[in-house]
Design a protein around this motif. Structure first.
Motif, PDB file in Angstrom:
ATOM      1  N   HIS A   1     -27.937 -43.854  33.376  1.00 54.96           N
ATOM      2  CA  HIS A   1     -27.799 -42.826  34.399  1.00 54.96           C
ATOM      3  C   HIS A   1     -29.180 -42.514  34.947  1.00 54.96           C
ATOM      4  O   HIS A   1     -30.187 -42.984  34.425  1.00 54.96           O
ATOM      5  CB  HIS A   1     -27.105 -41.569  33.843  1.00 54.96           C
ATOM      6  CG  HIS A   1     -27.728 -41.012  32.609  1.00 54.96           C
ATOM      7  ND1 HIS A   1     -28.723 -40.069  32.647  1.00 54.96           N
ATOM      8  CD2 HIS A   1     -27.524 -41.281  31.298  1.00 54.96           C
ATOM      9  CE1 HIS A   1     -29.095 -39.767  31.424  1.00 54.96           C
ATOM     10  NE2 HIS A   1     -28.378 -40.493  30.578  1.00 54.96           N
ATOM     11  N   ARG A   2     -29.224 -41.735  35.994  1.00 55.02           N
ATOM     12  CA  ARG A   2     -30.497 -41.563  36.699  1.00 55.02           C
ATOM     13  C   ARG A   2     -31.561 -40.852  35.891  1.00 55.02           C
ATOM     14  O   ARG A   2     -32.733 -40.963  36.190  1.00 55.02           O
ATOM     15  CB  ARG A   2     -30.296 -40.891  38.045  1.00 55.02           C
ATOM     16  CG  ARG A   2     -30.096 -39.407  37.979  1.00 55.02           C
ATOM     17  CD  ARG A   2     -29.976 -38.864  39.393  1.00 55.02           C
ATOM     18  NE  ARG A   2     -29.841 -37.436  39.354  1.00 55.02           N
ATOM     19  CZ  ARG A   2     -30.544 -36.617  40.083  1.00 55.02           C
ATOM     20  NH1 ARG A   2     -31.431 -37.075  40.923  1.00 55.02           N
ATOM     21  NH2 ARG A   2     -30.347 -35.337  39.998  1.00 55.02           N
TER      22      ARG A   2
ATOM     23  N   SER B   1     -30.570 -36.767  27.954  1.00 56.12           N
ATOM     24  CA  SER B   1     -29.319 -37.339  27.482  1.00 56.12           C
ATOM     25  C   SER B   1     -28.822 -36.593  26.255  1.00 56.12           C
ATOM     26  O   SER B   1     -29.607 -36.123  25.445  1.00 56.12           O
ATOM     27  CB  SER B   1     -29.521 -38.813  27.094  1.00 56.12           C
ATOM     28  OG  SER B   1     -29.847 -39.586  28.209  1.00 56.12           O
TER      29      SER B   1
ATOM     30  N   GLY C   1     -25.618 -36.743  30.412  1.00 54.72           N
ATOM     31  CA  GLY C   1     -25.834 -38.176  30.343  1.00 54.72           C
ATOM     32  C   GLY C   1     -25.640 -38.663  28.927  1.00 54.72           C
ATOM     33  O   GLY C   1     -25.897 -37.939  27.964  1.00 54.72           O
TER      34      GLY C   1
ATOM     35  N   SER D   1     -21.592 -39.847  42.730  1.00 53.23           N
ATOM     36  CA  SER D   1     -22.880 -39.158  42.568  1.00 53.23           C
ATOM     37  C   SER D   1     -23.570 -38.933  43.906  1.00 53.23           C
ATOM     38  O   SER D   1     -23.382 -39.690  44.862  1.00 53.23           O
ATOM     39  CB  SER D   1     -23.783 -40.012  41.668  1.00 53.23           C
ATOM     40  OG  SER D   1     -25.088 -39.521  41.632  1.00 53.23           O
TER      41      SER D   1
ATOM     42  N   SER E   1     -32.269 -41.241  32.416  1.00 54.95           N
ATOM     43  CA  SER E   1     -32.004 -41.877  31.127  1.00 54.95           C
ATOM     44  C   SER E   1     -33.074 -41.656  30.072  1.00 54.95           C
ATOM     45  O   SER E   1     -33.089 -42.344  29.069  1.00 54.95           O
ATOM     46  CB  SER E   1     -31.774 -43.376  31.329  1.00 54.95           C
ATOM     47  OG  SER E   1     -30.454 -43.597  31.734  1.00 54.95           O
TER      48      SER E   1
ATOM     49  N   THR F   1     -22.432 -38.666  33.103  1.00 53.57           N
ATOM     50  CA  THR F   1     -23.090 -39.406  34.179  1.00 53.57           C
ATOM     51  C   THR F   1     -23.313 -40.856  33.768  1.00 53.57           C
ATOM     52  O   THR F   1     -23.871 -41.154  32.719  1.00 53.57           O
ATOM     53  CB  THR F   1     -24.447 -38.772  34.552  1.00 53.57           C
ATOM     54  OG1 THR F   1     -25.274 -38.712  33.400  1.00 53.57           O
ATOM     55  CG2 THR F   1     -24.266 -37.380  35.121  1.00 53.57           C
ATOM     56  N   LEU F   2     -22.820 -41.731  34.603  1.00 54.21           N
ATOM     57  CA  LEU F   2     -23.080 -43.171  34.533  1.00 54.21           C
ATOM     58  C   LEU F   2     -23.570 -43.528  35.930  1.00 54.21           C
ATOM     59  O   LEU F   2     -22.965 -44.308  36.644  1.00 54.21           O
ATOM     60  CB  LEU F   2     -21.809 -43.947  34.173  1.00 54.21           C
ATOM     61  CG  LEU F   2     -21.086 -43.536  32.889  1.00 54.21           C
ATOM     62  CD1 LEU F   2     -19.790 -44.315  32.726  1.00 54.21           C
ATOM     63  CD2 LEU F   2     -21.979 -43.719  31.679  1.00 54.21           C
ATOM     64  N   ASN F   3     -24.650 -42.901  36.347  1.00 53.45           N
ATOM     65  CA  ASN F   3     -25.019 -42.941  37.757  1.00 53.45           C
ATOM     66  C   ASN F   3     -26.389 -43.549  38.049  1.00 53.45           C
ATOM     67  O   ASN F   3     -27.106 -43.086  38.933  1.00 53.45           O
ATOM     68  CB  ASN F   3     -24.891 -41.559  38.397  1.00 53.45           C
ATOM     69  CG  ASN F   3     -25.878 -40.543  37.848  1.00 53.45           C
ATOM     70  OD1 ASN F   3     -26.410 -40.697  36.760  1.00 53.45           O
ATOM     71  ND2 ASN F   3     -26.114 -39.497  38.618  1.00 53.45           N
TER      72      ASN F   3
END
Length: 163
Positions: free
Chosen positions: A43-44, A51, A27, A126, A46, A73-75
């Motif tokens: 992201h989930r 990260s 992340g 994702s 964060s 991840t940008l989720n």
């Protein structure tokens, strides 16, 4: 089968490679994110403990990954107004300037925006997008994404039907 391993720091790459990791994900928030969207998750996971600290460490991760793909991840499951444009620009930077193989995305608006930006082939959907059946898999495939990550609770029989 490839082992996809999560990373929080570049120092984790070597031990994970030695343990058999074939791909990595991490992340990371855009450098301007906190100022523009304070308190909103990129992201989930964060939190700071989940990260990568910065783009310099991401560059070390990509260099140390020995040619194995690294995904970002940008989720998060939703974003505020204006955030998607920021994330598309960030995804482009991650791919073009930092060697990231692609991005893992959960939110449909971001997937569509990445597709419009010509990045659909670099998108992995994702598990948070909850692809649970062949119709959902076909939907994501039509959008041009390169991989769908199924939720952990999906059974092998359900996976076989989704393939």
């Amino acid at each position: 089968m490839k082992i996809l391993a999560p990373l929080r720091h570049s120092d984790e790459v070597r031990p994970l490679l030695d343990a058999g990791a074939g791909e990595f994900y991490c992340g990371l928030a855009p450098p301007t994110w906190a100022g523009a969207f304070a308190g909103v998750a990129v992201h989930r996971r964060s939190s700071a403990s989940a990260s990568v600290p910065d783009l310099a460490d991401l560059d070390r991760i990509v260099a140390r990954a020995a040619g194995r793909p690294v995904f970002a991840t940008l989720n998060a499951t939703s974003y505020p107004a204006g955030a998607v444009a920021t994330l598309v620009a960030f995804a482009r930077t991650l791919v073009d300037a930092h060697g990231v193989a692609g991005v893992i995305v959960a939110e449909l608006e971001l997937v569509l925006a990445l597709r419009e930006a010509g990045l659909a082939g670099r998108v992995h959907v994702s598990s948070l997008a909850t692809c649970r059946n062949p119709g959902a898999a076909a939907f994501w495939r039509r959008l041009g994404v390169s991989r769908v990550i199924l939720p952990r609770h999906v059974t092998l029989a359900e996976i076989e039907q989704t393939a």
